[in-house]
Design an enzyme around this catalytic site. Structure first.
Site, mmCIF file in Angstrom:
data_model
loop_
_atom_site.group_PDB
_atom_site.id
_atom_site.type_symbol
_atom_site.label_atom_id
_atom_site.label_comp_id
_atom_site.label_asym_id
_atom_site.label_seq_id
_atom_site.Cartn_x
_atom_site.Cartn_y
_atom_site.Cartn_z
ATOM 1 N N GLN A 262 -10.057 -4.129 -3.533
ATOM 2 C CA GLN A 262 -11.350 -3.674 -3.037
ATOM 3 C C GLN A 262 -12.449 -3.894 -4.077
ATOM 4 O O GLN A 262 -13.542 -4.365 -3.754
ATOM 5 C CB GLN A 262 -11.280 -2.179 -2.671
ATOM 6 N N CYS B 31 -16.264 1.344 0.466
ATOM 7 C CA CYS B 31 -15.084 0.523 0.783
ATOM 8 C C CYS B 31 -14.687 0.646 2.252
ATOM 9 O O CYS B 31 -13.988 -0.217 2.769
ATOM 10 C CB CYS B 31 -13.921 0.881 -0.129
ATOM 11 N N HIS C 132 -7.288 0.653 -6.524
ATOM 12 C CA HIS C 132 -7.514 -0.202 -5.351
ATOM 13 C C HIS C 132 -8.184 -1.506 -5.838
ATOM 14 O O HIS C 132 -9.340 -1.779 -5.538
ATOM 15 C CB HIS C 132 -8.395 0.540 -4.341
ATOM 16 N N ASP D 103 -17.232 6.983 -1.653
ATOM 17 C CA ASP D 103 -15.972 6.852 -0.909
ATOM 18 C C ASP D 103 -15.737 8.174 -0.182
ATOM 19 O O ASP D 103 -16.439 9.168 -0.434
ATOM 20 C CB ASP D 103 -14.842 6.552 -1.909
ATOM 21 N N ARG E 98 0.882 -1.178 0.000
ATOM 22 C CA ARG E 98 0.000 0.000 0.000
ATOM 23 C C ARG E 98 0.910 1.215 0.000
ATOM 24 O O ARG E 98 1.695 1.412 0.943
ATOM 25 C CB ARG E 98 -0.913 -0.003 1.221
ATOM 26 N N ARG F 99 -13.329 -8.929 1.431
ATOM 27 C CA ARG F 99 -11.925 -8.628 1.112
ATOM 28 C C ARG F 99 -11.066 -9.857 1.396
ATOM 29 O O ARG F 99 -10.201 -10.234 0.611
ATOM 30 C CB ARG F 99 -11.414 -7.449 1.969
HETATM 31 N N1 NVA Z 1 -9.970 6.428 -1.554
HETATM 32 C C1 NVA Z 1 -9.619 6.041 -0.207
HETATM 33 C C2 NVA Z 1 -9.840 4.574 0.003
HETATM 34 C C3 NVA Z 1 -9.536 4.082 1.384
HETATM 35 C C4 NVA Z 1 -9.674 2.605 1.517
HETATM 36 C C5 NVA Z 1 -8.174 6.409 0.057
HETATM 37 O O1 NVA Z 1 -7.343 6.233 -0.853
HETATM 38 O O2 NVA Z 1 -7.863 6.878 1.157
HETATM 39 N N1 CP Z 2 -11.177 -0.390 2.338
HETATM 40 C C1 CP Z 2 -9.909 -0.419 2.781
HETATM 41 O O1 CP Z 2 -8.967 -0.634 2.012
HETATM 42 O O2 CP Z 2 -9.794 -0.229 4.108
HETATM 43 P P1 CP Z 2 -8.451 0.027 4.936
HETATM 44 O O3 CP Z 2 -7.946 1.377 4.546
HETATM 45 O O4 CP Z 2 -8.882 -0.050 6.370
HETATM 46 O O5 CP Z 2 -7.465 -1.054 4.591
#
Ligand code: NVA
Ligand code: CP
Length: 312
Positions: free
Chosen positions: A140, A266, A137, A226, A110, A294
């Protein structure tokens, strides 16, 4: 254990890295792996395999689902963050990739820019999985699609309404729509549109743009949104709060959708910002199934990347 791969190395860096046929296989495997999990049937195909998880951004679901999932498959995990490894001290990505991939069998990352994960993958001798970047992502969306299929059957030909930021989730929904044959109704505030080139689409046939979020939801089979401010964009928070004020999924929007429309998010969610509490906590919301799934789809993905097409 040697980390020498037994199969040609396949990475999962964006949704389009797998074919429609491979997704059909993964969804079938996820259903079977979930069935085993629910009845405590042991399934340990990844004994002696190690997953390295690298987090340069915060996480709850991604961490827990990969870590629990890998243990349930008989493997083990190593958890690294920028703060507690040399990643935060400017060790070159290519050196980190060479080293980590000699000691582990699979890497989940990540991070910020997609270019970082692509560079890591270029120097990795084991498969690399995108656990979220600024651009995509994919894990997800795989879980979201599996959840839709569980509740409503095939997604081909359906309409998904995206209400909110033209972000990593929106980009990935679009890639999925192009590959799997459904349509995305996109409504984003001005200045926060999806960039088709960043989303990596071949054409604009898989989406329609709507100025009004309510119109985007009309007739949709699934409504999804989101956070207004994604990780890495915190400096824009105040400006985004103003720009996104009308992009809150509420009961009026859900009523414009199909009567049996689902709501997904998500997570993490901010009730009263991108979604009202009565929608996310209401009868059309499947967010908890979505979060749990997930783990099941990622177990199927890890099995596929390390063992190929399994039918156990
Ligand atoms: N769009 C959000 C998703 C979090 C799971 C982010 O990138 O923070
Ligand atoms: N939806 C998702 O990826 O959640 P986290 O940021 O908690 O991993």
């Amino acid at each position: 254990m040697s980390a020498a791969p037994l199969l040609p190395v396949r990475h999962y860096l964006q949704f389009g890295d797998l074919s429609a046929d491979e997704y059909a296989h993964l969804f079938a495997r996820a259903a079977e792996i979930k069935r085993k999990f629910k009845i405590y049937e042991k399934y340990h195909p990844l004994v002696d395999r190690t997953l390295a998880m690298i987090f340069e951004k915060a996480s709850t679901r991604t961490r827990v689902s990969f870590e629990a999932g890998m243990y349930q498959l008989g493997g083990s995990v190593v958890h690294l963050t920028t703060g507690d490894s040399q990643l935060g001290r400017a060790e070159p990505i290519e050196d980190s990739a060479r080293v980590i991939s000699r000691m582990t069998d699979l890497v989940m990352i990540r991070t910020y820019g997609q270019d970082k994960i692509e560079k890591f993958a270029q120097y990795s001798r084991v498969p690399v999985i995108n656990g979220l970047t600024n651009e995509f992502h994919p894990c997800q969306i795989m879980a979201d699609l599996f959840t839709f299929i569980e509740h409503r059957g095939a997604i081909a030909g359906k309409v998904v309404a995206w209400v909110g930021d033209g972000n990593n989730m929106a980009n990935t929904w679009l890639q999925a729509a192009e590959l799997l044959g459904f349509t995305v109704h996109l409504s984003t505030p001005s200045g926060y549109e999806v960039d088709q080139a960043v989303a990596g689409l071949r054409s604009s046939a898989c989406f329609k743009v709507f100025e009004s979020p309510l119109e985007a939801c009309r007739g949709a089979d699934l409504v999804t949104t989101d956070v207004w401010t994604s990780m890495g964009y915190e400096a824009e928070n105040e400006a985004r709060k103003k720009a996104f004020a009308d992009w809150c999924v509420d009961t009026t929007m859900m009523q414009a959708a199909q009567p049996d429309a689902l709501f997904m998010h998500c997570l993490p969610a901010h009730r009263g910002e991108e979604v009202s509490a009565d929608v996310i906590d209401g009868p059309q919301s499947v967010v908890w199934d979505e979060a749990e799934n997930r783990m099941h789809v990622q177990k199927a993905l890890m099995e596929f990347l390390l063992l190929g097409r399994v039918n156990a």
